[in-house]
Structure formats: structure tokens, C-alpha cells
Design an enzyme around this catalytic site. Sequence first.
Site, PDB file in Angstrom:
ATOM      1  N   GLY A  71     -45.241  34.387 -18.230  1.00 32.61           N
ATOM      2  CA  GLY A  71     -46.047  33.731 -19.251  1.00 32.61           C
ATOM      3  C   GLY A  71     -45.625  32.298 -19.577  1.00 32.61           C
ATOM      4  O   GLY A  71     -45.182  31.541 -18.703  1.00 32.61           O
ATOM      5  N   ILE A  72     -45.747  31.951 -20.841  1.00 33.92           N
ATOM      6  CA  ILE A  72     -45.496  30.575 -21.289  1.00 33.92           C
ATOM      7  C   ILE A  72     -44.039  30.184 -21.056  1.00 33.92           C
ATOM      8  O   ILE A  72     -43.735  29.083 -20.584  1.00 33.92           O
ATOM      9  CB  ILE A  72     -45.885  30.439 -22.783  1.00 33.92           C
ATOM     10  CG1 ILE A  72     -47.405  30.591 -22.949  1.00 33.92           C
ATOM     11  CG2 ILE A  72     -45.420  29.093 -23.346  1.00 33.92           C
ATOM     12  CD1 ILE A  72     -47.883  30.737 -24.395  1.00 33.92           C
TER      13      ILE A  72
ATOM     14  N   ASP B  41     -31.873  41.610 -24.943  1.00 32.59           N
ATOM     15  CA  ASP B  41     -32.927  42.035 -25.865  1.00 32.59           C
ATOM     16  C   ASP B  41     -32.822  41.178 -27.125  1.00 32.59           C
ATOM     17  O   ASP B  41     -31.934  41.373 -27.961  1.00 32.59           O
ATOM     18  CB  ASP B  41     -32.782  43.522 -26.216  1.00 32.59           C
ATOM     19  CG  ASP B  41     -33.939  44.003 -27.090  1.00 32.59           C
ATOM     20  OD1 ASP B  41     -34.686  43.169 -27.643  1.00 32.59           O
ATOM     21  OD2 ASP B  41     -34.099  45.228 -27.223  1.00 32.59           O
TER      22      ASP B  41
ATOM     23  N   ASN C 161     -39.083  30.953 -27.573  1.00 32.59           N
ATOM     24  CA  ASN C 161     -40.379  31.413 -27.077  1.00 32.59           C
ATOM     25  C   ASN C 161     -40.552  32.928 -27.133  1.00 32.59           C
ATOM     26  O   ASN C 161     -41.675  33.416 -27.251  1.00 32.59           O
ATOM     27  CB  ASN C 161     -40.542  30.927 -25.620  1.00 32.59           C
ATOM     28  CG  ASN C 161     -41.707  31.583 -24.915  1.00 32.59           C
ATOM     29  OD1 ASN C 161     -42.866  31.201 -25.109  1.00 32.59           O
ATOM     30  ND2 ASN C 161     -41.425  32.601 -24.091  1.00 32.59           N
TER      31      ASN C 161
ATOM     32  N   SER D  69     -48.141  29.845 -33.169  1.00 32.96           N
ATOM     33  CA  SER D  69     -49.446  30.298 -32.656  1.00 32.96           C
ATOM     34  C   SER D  69     -50.525  29.737 -33.576  1.00 32.96           C
ATOM     35  O   SER D  69     -50.239  29.358 -34.725  1.00 32.96           O
ATOM     36  CB  SER D  69     -49.483  31.829 -32.691  1.00 32.96           C
ATOM     37  OG  SER D  69     -50.789  32.306 -32.453  1.00 32.96           O
TER      38      SER D  69
ATOM     39  N   TYR E 198     -48.532  40.646 -36.631  1.00 30.91           N
ATOM     40  CA  TYR E 198     -48.262  39.549 -35.692  1.00 30.91           C
ATOM     41  C   TYR E 198     -48.458  38.213 -36.397  1.00 30.91           C
ATOM     42  O   TYR E 198     -47.612  37.321 -36.342  1.00 30.91           O
ATOM     43  CB  TYR E 198     -49.189  39.645 -34.477  1.00 30.91           C
ATOM     44  CG  TYR E 198     -49.047  38.470 -33.519  1.00 30.91           C
ATOM     45  CD1 TYR E 198     -47.937  38.369 -32.683  1.00 30.91           C
ATOM     46  CD2 TYR E 198     -50.001  37.447 -33.474  1.00 30.91           C
ATOM     47  CE1 TYR E 198     -47.781  37.284 -31.818  1.00 30.91           C
ATOM     48  CE2 TYR E 198     -49.855  36.367 -32.615  1.00 30.91           C
ATOM     49  CZ  TYR E 198     -48.744  36.296 -31.789  1.00 30.91           C
ATOM     50  OH  TYR E 198     -48.594  35.210 -30.940  1.00 30.91           O
TER      51      TYR E 198
ATOM     52  N   LYS F  24     -45.830  35.102 -37.279  1.00 28.95           N
ATOM     53  CA  LYS F  24     -46.039  33.738 -36.770  1.00 28.95           C
ATOM     54  C   LYS F  24     -46.163  32.732 -37.928  1.00 28.95           C
ATOM     55  O   LYS F  24     -45.747  31.580 -37.784  1.00 28.95           O
ATOM     56  CB  LYS F  24     -47.258  33.699 -35.849  1.00 28.95           C
ATOM     57  CG  LYS F  24     -47.020  34.407 -34.513  1.00 28.95           C
ATOM     58  CD  LYS F  24     -45.967  33.663 -33.675  1.00 28.95           C
ATOM     59  CE  LYS F  24     -45.597  34.381 -32.408  1.00 28.95           C
ATOM     60  NZ  LYS F  24     -44.641  33.630 -31.573  1.00 28.95           N
TER      61      LYS F  24
HETATM   62  N1  LIG Z   1     -50.449  34.063 -24.728  1.00 30.82           N
HETATM   63  C1  LIG Z   1     -51.014  33.640 -25.829  1.00 30.82           C
HETATM   64  O1  LIG Z   1     -52.257  33.659 -25.950  1.00 30.82           O
HETATM   65  C2  LIG Z   1     -50.171  33.100 -26.963  1.00 30.82           C
HETATM   66  C3  LIG Z   1     -50.810  32.390 -27.987  1.00 30.82           C
HETATM   67  C4  LIG Z   1     -50.069  31.891 -29.033  1.00 30.82           C
HETATM   68  C5  LIG Z   1     -48.705  32.066 -29.061  1.00 30.82           C
HETATM   69  N2  LIG Z   1     -48.086  32.771 -28.065  1.00 30.82           N
HETATM   70  C6  LIG Z   1     -46.630  32.936 -28.168  1.00 30.82           C
HETATM   71  O2  LIG Z   1     -46.006  32.405 -27.029  1.00 30.82           O
HETATM   72  C7  LIG Z   1     -44.816  33.151 -26.730  1.00 30.82           C
HETATM   73  C8  LIG Z   1     -44.898  33.639 -25.287  1.00 30.82           C
HETATM   74  O3  LIG Z   1     -46.045  34.468 -25.169  1.00 30.82           O
HETATM   75  P1  LIG Z   1     -46.607  34.938 -23.759  1.00 30.82           P
HETATM   76  O4  LIG Z   1     -48.041  35.222 -23.967  1.00 30.82           O
HETATM   77  O5  LIG Z   1     -46.159  34.003 -22.689  1.00 30.82           O
HETATM   78  O6  LIG Z   1     -45.856  36.345 -23.607  1.00 30.82           O
HETATM   79  P2  LIG Z   1     -45.641  37.265 -22.304  1.00 30.82           P
HETATM   80  O7  LIG Z   1     -46.391  36.799 -21.123  1.00 30.82           O
HETATM   81  O8  LIG Z   1     -45.844  38.670 -22.811  1.00 30.82           O
HETATM   82  O9  LIG Z   1     -44.095  37.028 -22.010  1.00 30.82           O
HETATM   83  C9  LIG Z   1     -43.151  37.305 -22.999  1.00 30.82           C
HETATM   84  C10 LIG Z   1     -41.789  36.998 -22.460  1.00 30.82           C
HETATM   85  O10 LIG Z   1     -40.843  37.302 -23.483  1.00 30.82           O
HETATM   86  C11 LIG Z   1     -39.961  38.321 -23.020  1.00 30.82           C
HETATM   87  N3  LIG Z   1     -39.610  39.194 -24.134  1.00 30.82           N
HETATM   88  C12 LIG Z   1     -40.415  39.986 -24.871  1.00 30.82           C
HETATM   89  N4  LIG Z   1     -39.696  40.668 -25.784  1.00 30.82           N
HETATM   90  C13 LIG Z   1     -38.404  40.265 -25.610  1.00 30.82           C
HETATM   91  C14 LIG Z   1     -37.188  40.636 -26.217  1.00 30.82           C
HETATM   92  N5  LIG Z   1     -37.108  41.560 -27.190  1.00 30.82           N
HETATM   93  N6  LIG Z   1     -36.049  40.046 -25.779  1.00 30.82           N
HETATM   94  C15 LIG Z   1     -36.078  39.127 -24.781  1.00 30.82           C
HETATM   95  N7  LIG Z   1     -37.204  38.748 -24.169  1.00 30.82           N
HETATM   96  C16 LIG Z   1     -38.357  39.330 -24.573  1.00 30.82           C
HETATM   97  C17 LIG Z   1     -40.715  39.032 -21.893  1.00 30.82           C
HETATM   98  O11 LIG Z   1     -39.862  39.661 -20.959  1.00 30.82           O
HETATM   99  P3  LIG Z   1     -39.396  41.201 -21.123  1.00 30.82           P
HETATM  100  O12 LIG Z   1     -40.619  41.996 -21.412  1.00 30.82           O
HETATM  101  O13 LIG Z   1     -38.731  41.547 -19.823  1.00 30.82           O
HETATM  102  O14 LIG Z   1     -38.422  41.200 -22.245  1.00 30.82           O
HETATM  103  C18 LIG Z   1     -41.426  37.843 -21.252  1.00 30.82           C
HETATM  104  O15 LIG Z   1     -40.543  37.144 -20.421  1.00 30.82           O
HETATM  105  C19 LIG Z   1     -44.752  34.272 -27.758  1.00 30.82           C
HETATM  106  O16 LIG Z   1     -43.913  33.909 -28.815  1.00 30.82           O
HETATM  107  C20 LIG Z   1     -46.195  34.394 -28.222  1.00 30.82           C
HETATM  108  O17 LIG Z   1     -46.307  34.944 -29.509  1.00 30.82           O
HETATM  109  C21 LIG Z   1     -48.782  33.265 -27.010  1.00 30.82           C
END
Ligand SMILES: NC(=O)c1ccc[n+]([C@@H]2O[C@H](COP(=O)([O-])OP(=O)(O)OC[C@H]3O[C@@H](n4cnc5c(N)ncnc54)[C@H](OP(=O)(O)O)[C@@H]3O)[C@@H](O)[C@H]2O)c1
Length: 235
Positions: free
Chosen positions: A11-12, A59, A87, A139, A152, A156
Site C-alpha cells: 500500500g501507501i 506489531d 503510516n 485521512s 476508524y 484519524k
Molecule cells: N487506502 C486508503 O484509501 C487510505 C485513505 C486514507 C488514509 N489511509 C491511511 O494510510 C495508511 C496506509 O493505508 P493503506 O491503505 O496503504 O493500508 P494497507 O495497504 O492495508 O497496508 C497497511 C500496512 O500496514 C501494516 N500494518 C497493519 N497493521 C500493522 C501493525 N499492527 N503493525 C505493523 N504494521 C501494520 C501492513 O502490514 P501487515 O498486515 O503485515 O502488518 C501493511 O504493510 C493507514 O494509516 C491508512 O489509515 C489510507
Amino acid sequence: MYAVITGASKGIGKAVAERLAAEGFDIAICARHAGTLKAAEADVMAKRAGVRVLAEVTDMSVKEAVLAFGRKVLDTFGEPPAILVNNAGIFTPGKVHEEEEGHLEKMMAVNLYSAYHLTRLLLPDMKRAKQGHIFNLCSTASHKAYPNGGSYSITKFALLGFSKNLREEMKPFNIKVTSVSPGPTWTASWEGFDGPPDRLMEPEDVASMIWAAYQLSKQAVVEDIQMRPILGDIG
Ligand SMILES: NC(=O)c1ccc[n+]([C@@H]2O[C@H](COP(=O)([O-])OP(=O)(O)OC[C@H]3O[C@@H](n4cnc5c(N)ncnc54)[C@H](OP(=O)(O)O)[C@@H]3O)[C@@H](O)[C@H]2O)c1
């Protein structure tokens, strides 16, 4: 010079790690699952010859694990990071009045407390160095309530509060703080979305904004980045 990006196996976070590696930084990343983290490490290493990558299974919802990751980062690189990107986050939709018991606590641990604890661990060295740039992945849900935002959105809003307070506190230490608030972005969070692919932004768009904000002159800081798909939010 190196950057720390939490939750960067996909992801991001992964897009940011790859971009910063390509731009010349060494990289420290973490995630819970070893397999995807290992694959991300290889992808980051492929971005630039000679890039140094620390990839730690962590974690981030567990305070002691967060602190151990921070200490390992400082021991490995021997100096504070130039960039910290808080992130790591999880997204589970819900409604405050209906969601499961414990939903808020579980998301707070990853979405807010991880950033708080890691930042506090790294800050003493960053303050002494009088430099650094901290990005907090908030977000559009940090700014606006929406149906199914539930806990959520609460986490945020809280992270944006953390980020804004930190921005004020870090002024005398020459440390920049930027709140990054993306709208819908193509990542695992959106698996199953059956609308047109270009209805969402790309993770690389967020990485580009972070890089753009980092590149300003030393006396300028971008405080808030809000970005959305061209057609706006979904839902
Ligand atoms: N995608 C969107 O539309 C969006 C919009 C606004 C904001 N955001 C924010 O942007 C950030 C990244 O989002 P994303 O959509 O890229 O998420 P994603 O694709 O689900 O990836 C999340 C990443 O964080 C890791 N992670 C999750 N829980 C964790 C934990 N307890 N400890 C360590 N690592 C952890 C995951 O790996 P593991 O599962 O292996 O731990 C993965 O590498 C988040 O804070 C999200 O709220 C996303």
C-alpha cells in the site's frame, strides 16, 4: 540519511519507501507479516543500487514492540532519521452505535498509539540534531464524518490532533511536521471495490506528495496535505 516508514509491506507505506529509496535514502520499514515484508524489502532494494534497508517484523499495536523497533532503528543507523512516516494503520468500517466491543481500542493502538510512542522514542535524538521531517498518515476521515466511519474516523481525527500539536511543539527544534490526509487510494483496504479503477488514487500519488513536501526550502513546511480522487470521496 535514512527514512523510517511504518507499515510498509504494501500500500501507501511501501510506495513511500520505494520512492524515498529511489531518491537516495536508506530505509527502515516494519510490518507484522514476515513474508510480505521480505518481498517489500526486496522491492525497495531494487529501487537503487547500494540502498541499505532494515526490515523488522513488528506489531505496531504493541507498545513494547514499537519501542524495540525504534531502538533497533537508532542502533542500526547510529543517527536520528531524516524522515519519519507514521503510516501503519488499519481500516475496519463500522458505526459507533453498532460496532463490536473493543473496535475502538484495537484501532487506536495501531492508528494512534503507534505513532505517539515511536515519535516520542525518536524525538530526543531528532531534537538534538535540530532536524527531521515527520509525516503522519491521517485521512480525509480526519476532517469529515461519513457513514460507516465509526471508530476508524475517531482514530484519524485523533491522529490529526497529535500531528497538529506536534507541529506546534517542534517549531523551536527545526523539525517539520506534516499531516497527510488522502482520500480513497488503491490498496488492500479497497479489496472488493467494484467501481472503475480510476475512481481511486494510486499509492504513488501519496508518495509523490510526501516527496514534494520534503523538498521545500529549509524555512518552509507544508502543514496539511489533503488529496482526493478527482471525483471526490466515495460513500
Ligand atoms: N487506502 C486508503 O484509501 C487510505 C485513505 C486514507 C488514509 N489511509 C491511511 O494510510 C495508511 C496506509 O493505508 P493503506 O491503505 O496503504 O493500508 P494497507 O495497504 O492495508 O497496508 C497497511 C500496512 O500496514 C501494516 N500494518 C497493519 N497493521 C500493522 C501493525 N499492527 N503493525 C505493523 N504494521 C501494520 C501492513 O502490514 P501487515 O498486515 O503485515 O502488518 C501493511 O504493510 C493507514 O494509516 C491508512 O489509515 C489510507
